[in-house]
Design a protein around this motif. Structure first.
Motif, PDB file in Angstrom:
ATOM      1  N   LEU A 145       0.832  -1.202   0.000  1.00  0.00           N
ATOM      2  CA  LEU A 145       0.000   0.000   0.000  1.00  0.00           C
ATOM      3  C   LEU A 145       0.866   1.250   0.000  1.00  0.00           C
ATOM      4  O   LEU A 145       0.544   2.249  -0.652  1.00  0.00           O
ATOM      5  CB  LEU A 145      -0.928  -0.005   1.219  1.00  0.00           C
ATOM      6  CG  LEU A 145      -2.050  -1.048   1.192  1.00  0.00           C
ATOM      7  CD1 LEU A 145      -2.785  -1.087   2.526  1.00  0.00           C
ATOM      8  CD2 LEU A 145      -3.044  -0.754   0.064  1.00  0.00           C
ATOM      9  N   LYS A 146       1.965   1.195   0.708  1.00  0.00           N
ATOM     10  CA  LYS A 146       2.895   2.326   0.722  1.00  0.00           C
ATOM     11  C   LYS A 146       3.607   2.450  -0.622  1.00  0.00           C
ATOM     12  O   LYS A 146       3.776   3.554  -1.146  1.00  0.00           O
ATOM     13  CB  LYS A 146       3.916   2.139   1.849  1.00  0.00           C
ATOM     14  CG  LYS A 146       4.881   3.317   1.992  1.00  0.00           C
ATOM     15  CD  LYS A 146       5.833   3.101   3.161  1.00  0.00           C
ATOM     16  CE  LYS A 146       6.789   4.292   3.296  1.00  0.00           C
ATOM     17  NZ  LYS A 146       7.737   4.095   4.426  1.00  0.00           N
ATOM     18  N   GLU A 147       3.991   1.314  -1.201  1.00  0.00           N
ATOM     19  CA  GLU A 147       4.726   1.320  -2.467  1.00  0.00           C
ATOM     20  C   GLU A 147       3.915   1.920  -3.602  1.00  0.00           C
ATOM     21  O   GLU A 147       4.462   2.616  -4.467  1.00  0.00           O
ATOM     22  CB  GLU A 147       5.151  -0.100  -2.839  1.00  0.00           C
ATOM     23  CG  GLU A 147       6.001  -0.162  -4.096  1.00  0.00           C
ATOM     24  CD  GLU A 147       6.508  -1.559  -4.398  1.00  0.00           C
ATOM     25  OE1 GLU A 147       7.418  -1.686  -5.239  1.00  0.00           O
ATOM     26  OE2 GLU A 147       6.006  -2.532  -3.800  1.00  0.00           O
ATOM     27  N   VAL A 148       2.598   1.690  -3.604  1.00  0.00           N
ATOM     28  CA  VAL A 148       1.763   2.229  -4.681  1.00  0.00           C
ATOM     29  C   VAL A 148       1.283   3.647  -4.390  1.00  0.00           C
ATOM     30  O   VAL A 148       0.460   4.199  -5.120  1.00  0.00           O
ATOM     31  CB  VAL A 148       0.554   1.305  -4.991  1.00  0.00           C
ATOM     32  CG1 VAL A 148       1.034  -0.059  -5.435  1.00  0.00           C
ATOM     33  CG2 VAL A 148      -0.383   1.184  -3.783  1.00  0.00           C
ATOM     34  N   ARG A 169      -8.641   3.217  -5.717  1.00  0.00           N
ATOM     35  CA  ARG A 169      -9.020   1.825  -5.990  1.00  0.00           C
ATOM     36  C   ARG A 169      -8.094   1.211  -7.037  1.00  0.00           C
ATOM     37  O   ARG A 169      -7.726   0.038  -6.934  1.00  0.00           O
ATOM     38  CB  ARG A 169     -10.485   1.758  -6.462  1.00  0.00           C
ATOM     39  CG  ARG A 169     -11.490   1.973  -5.352  1.00  0.00           C
ATOM     40  CD  ARG A 169     -12.891   1.579  -5.784  1.00  0.00           C
ATOM     41  NE  ARG A 169     -13.448   2.483  -6.757  1.00  0.00           N
ATOM     42  CZ  ARG A 169     -14.275   3.496  -6.470  1.00  0.00           C
ATOM     43  NH1 ARG A 169     -14.619   3.730  -5.211  1.00  0.00           N
ATOM     44  NH2 ARG A 169     -14.757   4.265  -7.432  1.00  0.00           N
ATOM     45  N   GLN A 170      -7.700   2.019  -8.030  1.00  0.00           N
ATOM     46  CA  GLN A 170      -6.800   1.480  -9.044  1.00  0.00           C
ATOM     47  C   GLN A 170      -5.433   1.168  -8.434  1.00  0.00           C
ATOM     48  O   GLN A 170      -4.781   0.179  -8.807  1.00  0.00           O
ATOM     49  CB  GLN A 170      -6.662   2.480 -10.197  1.00  0.00           C
ATOM     50  CG  GLN A 170      -6.134   1.895 -11.488  1.00  0.00           C
ATOM     51  CD  GLN A 170      -6.987   0.753 -12.025  1.00  0.00           C
ATOM     52  OE1 GLN A 170      -6.897  -0.377 -11.562  1.00  0.00           O
ATOM     53  NE2 GLN A 170      -7.839   1.060 -12.997  1.00  0.00           N
ATOM     54  N   ARG A 171      -4.995   1.966  -7.477  1.00  0.00           N
ATOM     55  CA  ARG A 171      -3.728   1.699  -6.784  1.00  0.00           C
ATOM     56  C   ARG A 171      -3.823   0.417  -5.962  1.00  0.00           C
ATOM     57  O   ARG A 171      -2.850  -0.340  -5.860  1.00  0.00           O
ATOM     58  CB  ARG A 171      -3.346   2.885  -5.904  1.00  0.00           C
ATOM     59  CG  ARG A 171      -2.892   4.112  -6.682  1.00  0.00           C
ATOM     60  CD  ARG A 171      -2.728   5.325  -5.773  1.00  0.00           C
ATOM     61  NE  ARG A 171      -2.510   6.530  -6.556  1.00  0.00           N
ATOM     62  CZ  ARG A 171      -1.302   7.023  -6.870  1.00  0.00           C
ATOM     63  NH1 ARG A 171      -0.215   6.386  -6.460  1.00  0.00           N
ATOM     64  NH2 ARG A 171      -1.192   8.118  -7.578  1.00  0.00           N
ATOM     65  N   LEU A 205       3.580   5.425 -11.890  1.00  0.00           N
ATOM     66  CA  LEU A 205       3.718   4.338 -10.921  1.00  0.00           C
ATOM     67  C   LEU A 205       4.014   3.012 -11.630  1.00  0.00           C
ATOM     68  O   LEU A 205       4.940   2.278 -11.236  1.00  0.00           O
ATOM     69  CB  LEU A 205       2.444   4.224 -10.083  1.00  0.00           C
ATOM     70  CG  LEU A 205       2.367   3.067  -9.096  1.00  0.00           C
ATOM     71  CD1 LEU A 205       3.447   3.196  -8.031  1.00  0.00           C
ATOM     72  CD2 LEU A 205       0.981   3.020  -8.449  1.00  0.00           C
ATOM     73  N   ILE A 206       3.231   2.695 -12.678  1.00  0.00           N
ATOM     74  CA  ILE A 206       3.440   1.441 -13.408  1.00  0.00           C
ATOM     75  C   ILE A 206       4.826   1.417 -14.048  1.00  0.00           C
ATOM     76  O   ILE A 206       5.554   0.422 -13.970  1.00  0.00           O
ATOM     77  CB  ILE A 206       2.334   1.246 -14.469  1.00  0.00           C
ATOM     78  CG1 ILE A 206       0.987   0.965 -13.777  1.00  0.00           C
ATOM     79  CG2 ILE A 206       2.684   0.104 -15.419  1.00  0.00           C
ATOM     80  CD1 ILE A 206      -0.193   0.905 -14.721  1.00  0.00           C
ATOM     81  N   ARG A 211      10.307  -0.699 -14.061  1.00  0.00           N
ATOM     82  CA  ARG A 211      11.754  -0.522 -14.199  1.00  0.00           C
ATOM     83  C   ARG A 211      12.494  -1.061 -12.980  1.00  0.00           C
ATOM     84  O   ARG A 211      13.552  -1.692 -13.118  1.00  0.00           O
ATOM     85  CB  ARG A 211      12.075   0.962 -14.402  1.00  0.00           C
ATOM     86  CG  ARG A 211      11.728   1.440 -15.815  1.00  0.00           C
ATOM     87  CD  ARG A 211      11.901   2.938 -15.963  1.00  0.00           C
ATOM     88  NE  ARG A 211      11.653   3.354 -17.348  1.00  0.00           N
ATOM     89  CZ  ARG A 211      11.506   4.617 -17.725  1.00  0.00           C
ATOM     90  NH1 ARG A 211      11.556   5.577 -16.829  1.00  0.00           N
ATOM     91  NH2 ARG A 211      11.282   4.918 -18.994  1.00  0.00           N
ATOM     92  N   ARG A 212      11.965  -0.818 -11.788  1.00  0.00           N
ATOM     93  CA  ARG A 212      12.642  -1.259 -10.569  1.00  0.00           C
ATOM     94  C   ARG A 212      12.654  -2.781 -10.447  1.00  0.00           C
ATOM     95  O   ARG A 212      13.616  -3.375  -9.994  1.00  0.00           O
ATOM     96  CB  ARG A 212      11.983  -0.639  -9.338  1.00  0.00           C
ATOM     97  CG  ARG A 212      12.357   0.817  -9.113  1.00  0.00           C
ATOM     98  CD  ARG A 212      11.946   1.312  -7.742  1.00  0.00           C
ATOM     99  NE  ARG A 212      10.513   1.494  -7.608  1.00  0.00           N
ATOM    100  CZ  ARG A 212       9.735   0.739  -6.867  1.00  0.00           C
ATOM    101  NH1 ARG A 212      10.234  -0.295  -6.204  1.00  0.00           N
ATOM    102  NH2 ARG A 212       8.436   0.980  -6.783  1.00  0.00           N
ATOM    103  N   LYS A 213      11.549  -3.406 -10.847  1.00  0.00           N
ATOM    104  CA  LYS A 213      11.422  -4.852 -10.681  1.00  0.00           C
ATOM    105  C   LYS A 213      11.750  -5.635 -11.950  1.00  0.00           C
ATOM    106  O   LYS A 213      11.754  -6.870 -11.938  1.00  0.00           O
ATOM    107  CB  LYS A 213       9.999  -5.189 -10.204  1.00  0.00           C
ATOM    108  CG  LYS A 213       9.669  -4.600  -8.831  1.00  0.00           C
ATOM    109  CD  LYS A 213       8.286  -5.010  -8.376  1.00  0.00           C
ATOM    110  CE  LYS A 213       7.949  -4.431  -7.013  1.00  0.00           C
ATOM    111  NZ  LYS A 213       8.794  -4.972  -5.939  1.00  0.00           N
ATOM    112  N   GLY A 214      11.991  -4.918 -13.062  1.00  0.00           N
ATOM    113  CA  GLY A 214      12.323  -5.593 -14.306  1.00  0.00           C
ATOM    114  C   GLY A 214      11.180  -6.408 -14.892  1.00  0.00           C
ATOM    115  O   GLY A 214      11.399  -7.387 -15.612  1.00  0.00           O
TER     116      GLY A 214
END
Length: 545
Positions: A145-148, A169-171, A205-206, A211-214
């Motif tokens: 929840l914090k990450e998004v 809600r989309q987050r 965000l997407i 990019r961070r998670k590849g």
């Protein structure tokens, strides 16, 4: 625009080869998709773009194993790494959904369980795959929840979906999709109905998470403005076929197929010029709103948990006959609340609404009923606002008949109006489910015009439509206004649309009107910092015309 595809590796995360998905007999075509092939490369954002019915969502659902039973894969293959998904068993799909391939759906309100809290729904994803103990699932949920980017994760964890805005809600949907850190993320129109700033935040965000998670991302959309913001490569689909594909830069700047060119041409552009009108006499405004206010209350005073939200705060503006006033702002700014107050679908707490010189704000329903035909509304979701059990003819005629018009005359007017809004008179006998989204919106416009109103209030009337259908509806509304002289209040979160159809624009933030003026002033020289943020967040202004 930079060529983001140059930074992407050559490893293929998902391969689709010669895929054909059959439709049931009796449909307008035999195949939902026909002989399509493409690769989703590792670490790439691939955008699939096309109008409704092009096969975008069917392709995504085939990858996820979510196709309805009435349609099936007849040819071709879908492979994810070493896994063949073409005819995988339900057990196989259950094992990979969320863990290997995850999906963000278009409408988070219908995709989220209304009876479960946000935290419970994120944890359920992990629980279904036997991931972690209860406390570790809770910790992971709060971290997601914090990450998004949701505020106060501890509070948000215990909230139900109906208490959140569309962007929130989309987050939550994104948090659920990321719970098990999948290698492939499918996003099906995740920003279609969001305001420009929330849309920009979700796209950022997407892209940031990808990019961070590849991750590899398959992003489905009908808006080339969104493609310009996020895509590495693009596939263009028309009626189940891939008509063009390539890097984002190539497709956006040098499109080859006529269909791609039409889609790009239909993207609404920010117009900085004011609408031209024939000079006429200065007349009294058709509507004058003075210090209008509305406050929502929830919770209980007794337990000291009453919550008050000032949805509209002392709003004031005027609307001239035959003109269009745009009301723009983010979700939660008070736009739709103001629209419902103006059409008296709810009562105001204070202020005046002068319609044709009469203050309707404090009128009782019985007194206002005679004026109601003169103020009509076009709703955002035409499918939800049309009775599925009634024919279009009944939907159009029931109102006028209840106000004393004979059924014969109402039927004649309805058939003429259907043709006027671009539908054949045969639509009179059909039901809402037999029409596309754009056609249903034309029915909604025809219904509003049945009373020959003086004022139309359009609440996000084109926000969920394909860009080409959107352009047709905007052209139709402009034509109707010039022919009938009807005044319009156009509520929208898309500033590009507002700039094209509105004579005057009101910008709302948290219930306040922060700025108003003609499009030339609002978009060339915005005075409010909030308006400047909205203009800066408009997607895809660098798409080739």
């Amino acid at each position: 625009m930079e060529n983001r595809d140059a930074t992407v590796g050559s490893k293929v995360a998902l391969a689709v080869r010669n895929l054909t998905v059959d439709l049931p007999k009796g449909m307008e075509r035999k195949h939902a998709v026909k002989d399509i092939s493409f690769d989703l490369k590792a670490g790439q954002i691939l955008c699939i773009i096309g109008e409704s019915g092009s096969g975008k969502s069917v392709t995504a659902n085939a990858v996820m194993g979510l196709l309805p039973r009435v349609i099936n894969i007849s040819e071709g293959s879908i492979t994810c790494g070493d896994l063949d998904l073409t005819h995988a068993s339900p057990a196989t799909f259950r094992s990979i959904r969320g863990r290997v391939v995850s999906m963000i759906f278009q409408d988070p309100l219908s995709a989220l369980n209304p009876l479960m809290t946000v935290g419970e729904q994120i944890e359920e994803v992990m629980l279904a795959h036997g991931e972690g103990a209860r406390e570790s699932r809770r910790t992971r949920s709060l971290a997601l929840l914090k990450e998004v980017g949701l505020p106060e994760p501890e509070l948000m964890y215990h909230q139900y979906p109906f208490r959140l805005s569309g962007g929130q809600r989309q987050r939550v949907m994104i948090a659920m999709a990321l719970a098990l850190e999948p290698t492939i993320l499918i996003a099906d129109e995740p920003t279609t109905a969001l305001d420009v700033t929330t849309q920009a935040q979700i796209l950022d965000l997407i892209r940031d998470i990808q990019r961070r998670k590849g991750m590899s991302v398959m992003f489905i959309t009908h808006d080339f403005g969104v493609v310009a913001e996020i895509a590495d490569s693009v596939i263009v689909m028309e009626k189940g076929h891939i008509v063009e594909q390539g890097t984002a830069e190539k497709v956006l700047q040098s499109p080859e197929h006529p269909y791609t060119k039409r889609l790009i041409a239909a993207v609404p552009r920010l117009s900085e010029n004011d609408r031209a009108h024939e000079p006429g006499e200065v007349s009294e405004p058709i509507m004058a709103v003075e210090r209008l206010s509305k406050e929502y209350r929830s919770g209980s005073k007794f337990f000291g948990k009453e919550r008050a939200v000032k949805a509209v705060q002392e709003a004031s503006f005027t609307l001239q006959p035959g003109r269009t006033l745009g009301i723009v702002g983010e979700s939660g700014s008070g736009k739709s609340s103001l629209g419902r107050l103006l059409v008296k679908l709810m009562d105001s707490d204070g202020g005046r609404i002068l319609f044709d010189g009469q203050d309707i704000a404090q009128m009782k329903e019985a007194e206002f009923r005679a004026l109601r035909p003169q103020i009509q509304m076009i709703f955002q979701d035409p499918f939800a606002s049309l009775n599925p059990r009634s024919t279009i003819g009944h939907i159009l005629t029931v109102g006028p008949v209840s106000h004393g018009v004979s059924y014969k005359e109402a039927s004649r007017q309805a058939r003429a109006l259907l043709e006027h809004v671009g539908l054949d008179s045969g639509a009179f006998e059909r039901y809402p489910h037999e029409f596309s989204g754009g056609q249903r919106q034309r029915v909604g416009i025809a219904r509003a015009l049945m009373f020959k109103p003086k004022l139309l209030i359009a609440d996000e009337a084109v926000s969920a439509l394909d860009v080409s259908i959107q352009a047709q509806i905007l052209k139709l509304l402009d034509q109707i206004q010039r022919e009938t002289g009807v005044s319009m209040i156009f509520i929208t979160h898309d500033l590009r649309v507002a700039s094209q159809i509105c004579d005057e624009i009101v910008v709302m933030q948290r219930g306040h009107i922060v700025e108003q003026g003609p499009p030339s002033q609002i978009f060339r020289n915005p005075q409010s910092a909030y308006t400047q943020e909205l203009v800066a967040a408009i997607p895809g202004e660098n798409v080739a015309a």
